[in-house]
Design an enzyme around this catalytic site. Structure first.
Site, PDB file in Angstrom:
ATOM      1  CD  GLU A 451      -2.120   1.019   3.110  1.00  0.00           C
ATOM      2  OE1 GLU A 451      -1.937  -0.043   3.746  1.00  0.00           O
ATOM      3  OE2 GLU A 451      -2.771   1.974   3.550  1.00  0.00           O
ATOM      4  CG  ASP A 524       0.201   1.219   6.911  1.00  0.00           C
ATOM      5  OD1 ASP A 524       1.307   0.626   6.917  1.00  0.00           O
ATOM      6  OD2 ASP A 524       0.049   2.389   6.505  1.00  0.00           O
ATOM      7  CG  ASP A 526      -3.973   2.316   8.952  1.00  0.00           C
ATOM      8  OD1 ASP A 526      -4.245   1.508   8.046  1.00  0.00           O
ATOM      9  OD2 ASP A 526      -3.353   3.370   8.763  1.00  0.00           O
ATOM     10  CG  ASP A 528      -7.092   4.634   5.164  1.00  0.00           C
ATOM     11  OD1 ASP A 528      -8.338   4.534   5.153  1.00  0.00           O
ATOM     12  OD2 ASP A 528      -6.464   5.707   5.088  1.00  0.00           O
TER      13      ASP A 528
END
Ligand code: 0RA
Length: 689
Positions: A451, A524, A526, A528
């Protein structure tokens, strides 16, 4: 969710014993004497993978499926109605069925009890005898309970039969003493309890969700069975689920279509036997474009389809065309609905049960029996014609949908041909942002889909360029849910990915072209990251299902913490591991410092650790939030180095779940999305959809 799979080689199996001699027994009536005895268990411990696929999490769970299948077979033969699975402390599992109980009488030739023969010899069991035993035999799973026994350090069979409770114990597949009567009973049934061998399995913890998902599916496929699951591993946190579906696969269809806009009011359903083959079909159209047809033979999912699928598709097309012509949906003589037209938006389950299933194809996941096609065609075709006559409103909805699909098909085909003709994929060179590896041997190659450009940069610098390729993806990839193939092919991120993988897509998909054995999603930790991961999993699940089914898709597991004591650095991947380490280092809460590095760059954080470290006895715990916080060396050490990294192999169930979540969030239906967000609002703070 299935457990993380640590990618390490299976430990060598313990020393194995000689094969037992092959004895074949002629049988007339179904008693303890007509169990075909084949061979000892040595080969199972020598090559566990041959019998249960692998020795990681999947193989471990396979042990449960095997024992449960036997109980379900007993139920399908009409002798049991309940199967119960209990996860016990210390890694034991117990499976009970209230069937007839495995026979315990002594076998004429082997001079052993039938129970011992079934438990300690390979391929021994009623399933492999000729007639008289099970009506339906297992397929891929049906390797026999002796395989479970061979791969367990300890196992116990408890048989309730003839008013007595019989018991025998085993170690690594070998009987420890004779079958003994240990009490009396008023019921009949079989309880098998086992402890998987941790020198064989690389993962030994059972995953509750995996078991619940599998057994729920089995409950849908075995109409009327009661499947109960108990988690008693932790006495403070007991869980249980009970499944019973009176509607069989019709209930399954309602479950699958739960978050979709449906077209029919009444789910179509038929369950009928024809020429010794039981045919059960349910379907319901949705407003989607995609088709979801799942076919099963003897409760085993057939990814590659087979004769039941061919029969289903044939009858569907024929019956709908017939109805459409009769009721003037089709007006011109040579106008016809194609097989594709009648499957758009269709959710269907075809489940057949037969005596002797033959599985073929690359993964033994295709039903071969030719006699199944006409049986399905006839049972399903006739029932469908009746349904259409009896449910004119549903028939109108279905035909309207099919007619629209026919029109859209022409338009889409034109669009797709234009895109393909313009050379969307063919002859395209590898995308510029792909940092390819130097090896051209797909078996050793890996591609990391990363990403964002910055993490992509670190990955490029940190990787082993001999066999690791990096493909950074910018931003969110296309919303695959509502896009058709032609639109997907126009999206640059998707296009890069397809070209890099080398397999092409849709009808042109060819796994032979796959350039990397492992496709690793690295995002990640998180919201997103999770979103992009879900998108990618959905893309793979929908358009590259073979990659998921054949175990090519992985999710990288970056560490959550970096723990430093003096000069020793340990990377920690989950909170449980952190607790263990804290105990090992002998630290109590007040002694340590957890640095949250979000919004700070790693270097500043390092400095802070240095100074803070002195204050708190030199134990520093640093929490990582994003890949970007690690420098290339750290990224290699913790997440990409095959010697140390942790990767999660994505299973079909998991990809399907991503697809389901995705559907809920991105699909056309508003209701389920609202519910999902309301339900999860507390756990998700900044969901940007
Ligand atoms: C063959 C014959 C009989 C029972 C079974 C197999 C049997 C096997 C399993 C495996 C798990 N649960 C089971 N329950 C029963 C008995 C035949 C008879 O009683 O006449």
């Amino acid at each position: 969710m299935p457990k993380k799979v640590e990618k390490k080689a299976a430990k060598p199996a313990k020393k194995v014993t000689e094969n037992k001699p092959v004895v074949k027994v002629k049988k007339d009536s179904y008693t303890a004497d007509n169990i075909t005895v084949l061979e000892g268990l040595a080969p199972v411990r020598k090559r566990p993978g041959m019998y249960i696929g692998n020795t990681a999490g999947q193989g471990l769970h396979h042990l449960i499926w095997e024992v449960v299948d036997n109980g379900i077979d007993e139920a399908m033969a009409g002798h049991a109605d309940t199967v119960e699975v209990t996860l016990l402390p210390e890694g034991k599992v117990s499976v009970w069925d209230n069937g007839r109980g495995i026979p315990v009488e002594t076998h004429k030739v082997t001079k052993k009890s039938a129970l011992e023969t079934v438990m300690t010899t390979l391929h021994a069991g009623g399933k492999f005898g000729e007639g008289g035993g099970y009506k339906v035999s297992g397929g891929l799973h049906g390797v026999g309970v002796s395989v479970v026994n061979a791969l367990s350090v300890w196992m116990q069979a408890e048989i309730h039969r003839d008013g007595k409770i019989w018991m025998q114990e085993y170690k690594c597949g070998k009987a420890q003493g004779k079958v003994k009567a240990i009490g009396t009973t008023k019921v009949t049934g079989t309880r098998q309890t086992f402890l998987p061998d941790d020198t064989i399995f690389t993962v030994t913890e059972f995953d509750w969700q995996t078991i619940v998902d599998h057994l729920r599916q089995q409950a849908y496929l075995t109409k009327g069975i009661k499947l109960n699951i108990f988690d008693e591993r932790d006495h403070r946190n007991k869980k249980s689920y009970k499944y019973f579906f009176e509607g069989g696969v019709a209930s399954y269809i309602r479950h699958l279509n739960n978050s979709h806009e449906v077209k029919q009011e009444n789910v179509f359903y038929v369950n009928k036997e024809k020429d010794g083959i039981n045919v059960e079909v349910a379907f319901q159209y949705t407003a989607d474009f995609r088709e979801n047809i799942y076919v099963f033979a003897n409760n085993i999912f057939n990814l590659e389809g087979g004769s039941h699928l061919v029969g289903f598709k044939g009858a569907l097309t024929r019956s709908l065309n017939k109805y459409a012509r009769k009721n003037a949906f089709l007006k011109e003589k040579d106008q016809n609905l194609s097989s594709d037209d009648v499957r758009e938006g269709l959710t269907a389950i075809v489940s057949v049960k037969l005596q002797d299933p033959q599985f073929e194809g690359q993964t033994k996941a295709k039903l071969g029996n030719a006699e199944v096609r006409p049986a399905v065609e006839s049972v399903f075709g006739e029932a469908l014609e009746t349904y259409l006559e009896e449910n004119p409103r549903d028939a109108k909805e279905i035909l309207g949908k099919c007619m629209l699909a026919a029109q859209a098909r022409m338009a889409a085909r034109n669009a797709r041909e234009t895109v393909l003709r313009k050379g969307a994929l063919e002859g395209m060179t590898l995308p510029g942002k792909l940092a390819d590896c130097s090896s051209r041997n797909p078996e050793e190659c890996e591609i990391y889909i990363v990403e964002g450009d910055s993490a992509g940069g670190s990955a490029k610098q940190g990787r082993d360029r001999r066999f690791q390729a990096i493909l950074p993806l910018r931003g969110k990839i296309l919303n695959v849910e509502r896009a058709r193939l032609d639109k997907m092919l126009a999206n640059n991120e998707v296009k890069s990915l397809i070209i890099a993988l080398g397999t092409n897509i849709g009808e042109q998909f060819n796994i032979e072209g796959l350039r990397y054995a492992r496709v690793v999603i690295m995002t990640d930790a998180d919201v997103d990251g999770a979103h992009i991961r879900t998108l990618l999993l959905t893309l793979f699940y929908r358009y590259f299902p073979e990659l998921v089914h054949k175990g090519h898709i992985y999710v990288a597991q970056p560490p959550l913490y970096r723990v430093q004591k003096g000069k020793d650095v340990t990377w920690v991947y989950d909170d449980e591991q952190l607790d263990v380490l804290k105990k090992k280092l002998g630290i109590v809460e007040e002694d340590m410092l957890v640095l949250d590095t979000e919004n700070e760059d790693a270097e500043d954080a390092d400095e802070e650790i240095e100074t803070a470290g002195k204050k708190v006895g030199k134990v520093n715990i640093q929490r990582y939030k994003g890949l970007g916080e690690m420098n290339p060396t750290q990224l290699w050490d913790t997440t990409m180095d095959p010697a140390h990294r942790l990767m999660k192999l994505i299973t079909v169930e998991e990809a399907a779940k991503a697809d389901e979540v995705f559907e809920t969030l991105m699909g056309a239906e508003v209701g389920p999305r609202k519910r999902f967000i309301q339900t999860h609002a507390k756990s998700v703070k900044n969901l940007d959809i």
